[in-house]
Scaffold this active site. Sequence first.
Site, PDB file in Angstrom:
ATOM      1  N   HIS A  17      10.644  -5.451  12.027  1.00 45.01           N
ATOM      2  CA  HIS A  17       9.312  -4.712  11.571  1.00 45.01           C
ATOM      3  C   HIS A  17       9.606  -3.223  11.534  1.00 45.01           C
ATOM      4  CE1 HIS A  17       7.008  -8.158  13.447  1.00 45.01           C
ATOM      5  NE2 HIS A  17       6.803  -8.431  12.020  1.00 45.01           N
ATOM      6  N   LYS A  41      -5.296 -18.043  14.024  1.00 44.72           N
ATOM      7  CA  LYS A  41      -3.864 -18.117  14.432  1.00 44.72           C
ATOM      8  C   LYS A  41      -3.598 -17.589  16.012  1.00 44.72           C
ATOM      9  CE  LYS A  41       0.278 -16.372  12.456  1.00 44.72           C
ATOM     10  NZ  LYS A  41       1.064 -15.702  11.106  1.00 44.72           N
ATOM     11  N   ARG A  90      12.912 -11.625   4.191  1.00 45.44           N
ATOM     12  CA  ARG A  90      14.158 -11.764   4.894  1.00 45.44           C
ATOM     13  C   ARG A  90      14.990 -13.123   4.000  1.00 45.44           C
ATOM     14  NH1 ARG A  90      10.799 -12.791  10.038  1.00 45.44           N
ATOM     15  NH2 ARG A  90       9.419 -13.307   8.456  1.00 45.44           N
ATOM     16  N   SER A 128       9.054 -12.598  15.141  1.00 47.31           N
ATOM     17  CA  SER A 128       8.489 -12.507  16.219  1.00 47.31           C
ATOM     18  C   SER A 128       8.775 -13.839  17.102  1.00 47.31           C
ATOM     19  CB  SER A 128       7.094 -12.225  16.278  1.00 47.31           C
ATOM     20  OG  SER A 128       6.669 -11.051  15.522  1.00 47.31           O
TER      21      SER A 128
HETATM   22  P1  ADP Z   1       2.433 -12.586   9.127  1.00 42.98           P
HETATM   23  O1  ADP Z   1       1.928 -13.411  10.117  1.00 42.98           O
HETATM   24  O2  ADP Z   1       1.450 -11.503   8.221  1.00 42.98           O
HETATM   25  O3  ADP Z   1       3.680 -12.737   8.376  1.00 42.98           O
HETATM   26  P2  ADP Z   1       4.485 -10.934  10.644  1.00 42.98           P
HETATM   27  O4  ADP Z   1       4.399 -10.008  11.651  1.00 42.98           O
HETATM   28  O5  ADP Z   1       5.336 -12.256  10.813  1.00 42.98           O
HETATM   29  O6  ADP Z   1       3.125 -11.152  10.121  1.00 42.98           O
HETATM   30  O7  ADP Z   1       5.332 -10.205   9.493  1.00 42.98           O
HETATM   31  C1  ADP Z   1       4.769  -9.095   8.777  1.00 42.98           C
HETATM   32  C2  ADP Z   1       5.874  -8.584   7.676  1.00 42.98           C
HETATM   33  O8  ADP Z   1       6.985  -8.373   7.986  1.00 42.98           O
HETATM   34  C3  ADP Z   1       6.156  -9.975   6.935  1.00 42.98           C
HETATM   35  O9  ADP Z   1       6.161  -9.426   5.375  1.00 42.98           O
HETATM   36  C4  ADP Z   1       7.350 -10.376   7.241  1.00 42.98           C
HETATM   37  O10 ADP Z   1       8.114 -10.938   6.233  1.00 42.98           O
HETATM   38  C5  ADP Z   1       8.048  -9.253   7.601  1.00 42.98           C
HETATM   39  N1  ADP Z   1       9.266  -9.177   8.484  1.00 42.98           N
HETATM   40  C6  ADP Z   1       8.952  -9.514   9.708  1.00 42.98           C
HETATM   41  N2  ADP Z   1      10.215  -9.817  10.355  1.00 42.98           N
HETATM   42  C7  ADP Z   1      11.138  -9.293   9.581  1.00 42.98           C
HETATM   43  C8  ADP Z   1      12.508  -8.673   9.481  1.00 42.98           C
HETATM   44  N3  ADP Z   1      13.310  -8.760  10.371  1.00 42.98           N
HETATM   45  N4  ADP Z   1      13.035  -8.178   8.485  1.00 42.98           N
HETATM   46  C9  ADP Z   1      12.166  -7.711   7.280  1.00 42.98           C
HETATM   47  N5  ADP Z   1      10.805  -8.103   7.384  1.00 42.98           N
HETATM   48  C10 ADP Z   1      10.431  -8.582   8.341  1.00 42.98           C
END
Ligand code: ADP
Length: 158
Positions: A17, A41, A90, A128
């Site tokens: 992130h 969620k 990703r 996460s």
């Molecule tokens: P959500 O539940 O809205 O998907 P996340 O916290 O899982 O929330 O992710 C928020 C954003 O960050 C999403 O667009 C996700 O694809 C992106 N993201 C999460 N981890 C990574 C990573 N390692 N590299 C690039 N983008 C990421």
Amino acid sequence: MKKAIYPGSFDPFTNGHLDILNRACAVFDEVIVLVAVNASKKTLFSLLERVEILKAALAGKENVRIDSYEGLTVDYARQVGARHIIRGLRAVTDFEYEFQLASANRFANHDIDMVFFMASSDHSFVSSSVVKDLRANGVDVSPLVPPAVLNAFTKKGL
Ligand code: ADP
């Protein structure tokens, strides 16, 4: 002033992130990290905990703000005068979900566009859930998350 919103669950915030956020900050004057309030969620960290982690991890970043919102990100964006929403991609598996989300957002508000950053190769496996899984199984996740997240795990006895 070009503002963008970076919405997510951030349960918890990871270096993946952080990488996306840093790159978005190079493009926009202000980026608002928006913690999604989604009652359906189930999260490990409460909304307050996720916001506190972000505040600690992002302290000193001048063009970053942290907020939380229950509702559509496009509605929040309209309220604060932002026209862009940042997301990260990703593997191809992210694409389908993100494409649907982008189309739904555009349907809800045509003035707001999504901007995607591709994951860096060293973060492409970081999510996460992966971090929570590894930590629960005794693996050192310090290379994958900011120190504030390690503290938050410890505080929870995890
Ligand atoms: P959500 O539940 O809205 O998907 P996340 O916290 O899982 O929330 O992710 C928020 C954003 O960050 C999403 O667009 C996700 O694809 C992106 N993201 C999460 N981890 C990574 C990573 N390692 N590299 C690039 N983008 C990421």
